[in-house]
Design a protein around this motif. Structure first.
Motif, PDB file in Angstrom:
ATOM      1  N   ASP A 294      56.467   7.489  58.425  1.00 58.88           N
ATOM      2  CA  ASP A 294      55.142   7.912  58.870  1.00 58.88           C
ATOM      3  C   ASP A 294      54.421   8.629  57.731  1.00 58.88           C
ATOM      4  O   ASP A 294      55.048   9.226  56.851  1.00 58.88           O
TER       5      ASP A 294
ATOM      6  N   ARG B 140      52.017  18.619  59.847  1.00 56.66           N
ATOM      7  CA  ARG B 140      52.200  17.216  59.444  1.00 56.66           C
ATOM      8  C   ARG B 140      51.244  16.323  60.233  1.00 56.66           C
ATOM      9  O   ARG B 140      50.592  15.435  59.682  1.00 56.66           O
TER      10      ARG B 140
ATOM     11  N   THR C 137      51.238  26.278  60.278  1.00 59.17           N
ATOM     12  CA  THR C 137      51.423  25.830  58.896  1.00 59.17           C
ATOM     13  C   THR C 137      51.849  26.994  58.011  1.00 59.17           C
ATOM     14  O   THR C 137      51.719  28.163  58.391  1.00 59.17           O
ATOM     15  N   HIS C 138      52.384  26.651  56.845  1.00 60.76           N
ATOM     16  CA  HIS C 138      52.697  27.688  55.853  1.00 60.76           C
ATOM     17  C   HIS C 138      51.510  27.958  54.943  1.00 60.76           C
ATOM     18  O   HIS C 138      51.436  29.007  54.312  1.00 60.76           O
TER      19      HIS C 138
END
Ligand SMILES: NC(=O)c1ccc[n+]([C@@H]2O[C@H](COP(=O)([O-])OP(=O)(O)OC[C@H]3O[C@@H](n4cnc5c(N)ncnc54)[C@H](OP(=O)(O)O)[C@@H]3O)[C@@H](O)[C@H]2O)c1
Length: 203
Positions: free
Chosen positions: A21, A79, A100-101
């Motif tokens: 993906d 993602r 998220t980071h």
């Protein structure tokens, strides 16, 4: 207070995307098959501020509309945000919390539908619940579900089960180690090309 629910489309062998993906291959190799039921009926369901119109069976449309109406905020992982190209700025649910980071600065601006959360899933759920008020918070990606389940924060799991075996890809119930979760079935509805399942997480 609303519930924390999860909703995704899954293959019978437990995958929500095929292998490989990425932005040019959103649902991975063979994974588009999972979304056939979204585009093979004759009842229109607009999503993403009307930027996209699903065409599903009348039975599936009822279920989708109920999920849309009852949802007051959504949570996705980074993602999916990246793979979906930030949905062109029109996510399938708002307000849209992205775990998220690192914060993509181009989406930090007035009118952005996104809230970026860098201090974890529990924080995202807390913030989304505040935003949702009496409505539900909908989690819609695997990594977020897995962490929320382990934290004991998921009330209900809804799976749109598609009769296909993908064999490989992104496994929904991954990373749960040996933790066992007891579920109570609350829905099993047959519709063309998909079975709409619902489970309450027994706490
Ligand atoms: N079948 C369906 O209904 C459906 C629907 C939606 C998506 N999908 C598919 O699902 C797949 C993506 O799922 P996924 O589980 O691999 O990824 P994901 O949940 O979309 O995103 C995972 C990413 O979120 C960030 N993240 C997660 N937990 C975090 C935490 N505690 N703190 C900070 N950041 C955190 C990390 O990104 P960073 O480190 O980069 O910040 C991590 O790599 C894609 O193939 C997508 O197409 C399927």
């Amino acid at each position: 207070m609303g519930k924390v629910v999860f909703n995704m489309t899954m293959s019978l062998d437990g995958f929500v995307a095929g292998p490989n993906d990425g932005p040019d291959n959103g649902l991975g190799d063979g994974g588009d098959r999972l979304f056939d039921w979204y585009f093979s009926g004759d009842t229109e369901v607009p999503i993403s501020d009307g930027q996209m119109v699903l065409k599903v069976s009348a039975r599936s449309a009822e279920i989708l509309k109920e999920a849309i109406t009852s949802s007051g905020a959504g949570i996705w992982g980074r993602r999916t945000f990246d793979i979906a190209g930030a949905w062109g700025g029109h996510p399938p649910g708002t307000p849209c919390f992205i775990v998220t980071h690192t914060v993509p600065q181009e989406w930090v601006k007035d009118g952005s539908p996104f809230v970026f959360v860098t201090d974890g899933v529990e924080s995202a759920i807390r913030q989304a619940k505040e935003a949702a008020g009496d409505k539900n918070v909908a989690i819609s990606t695997p990594s977020i579900l897995q962490q929320a389940l382990k934290a004991g924060l998921v009330d209900e799991i809804y799976i749109d089960l598609v009769p296909v075996l993908l064999g490989d890809g992104v496994r929904l119930f991954d990373n749960l180690e040996t933790t066992q979760f007891e579920l109570e079935r609350i829905r099993a509805i047959e519709a063309p090309g998909v079975t709409h399942l619902g489970f309450r997480v027994v706490k």
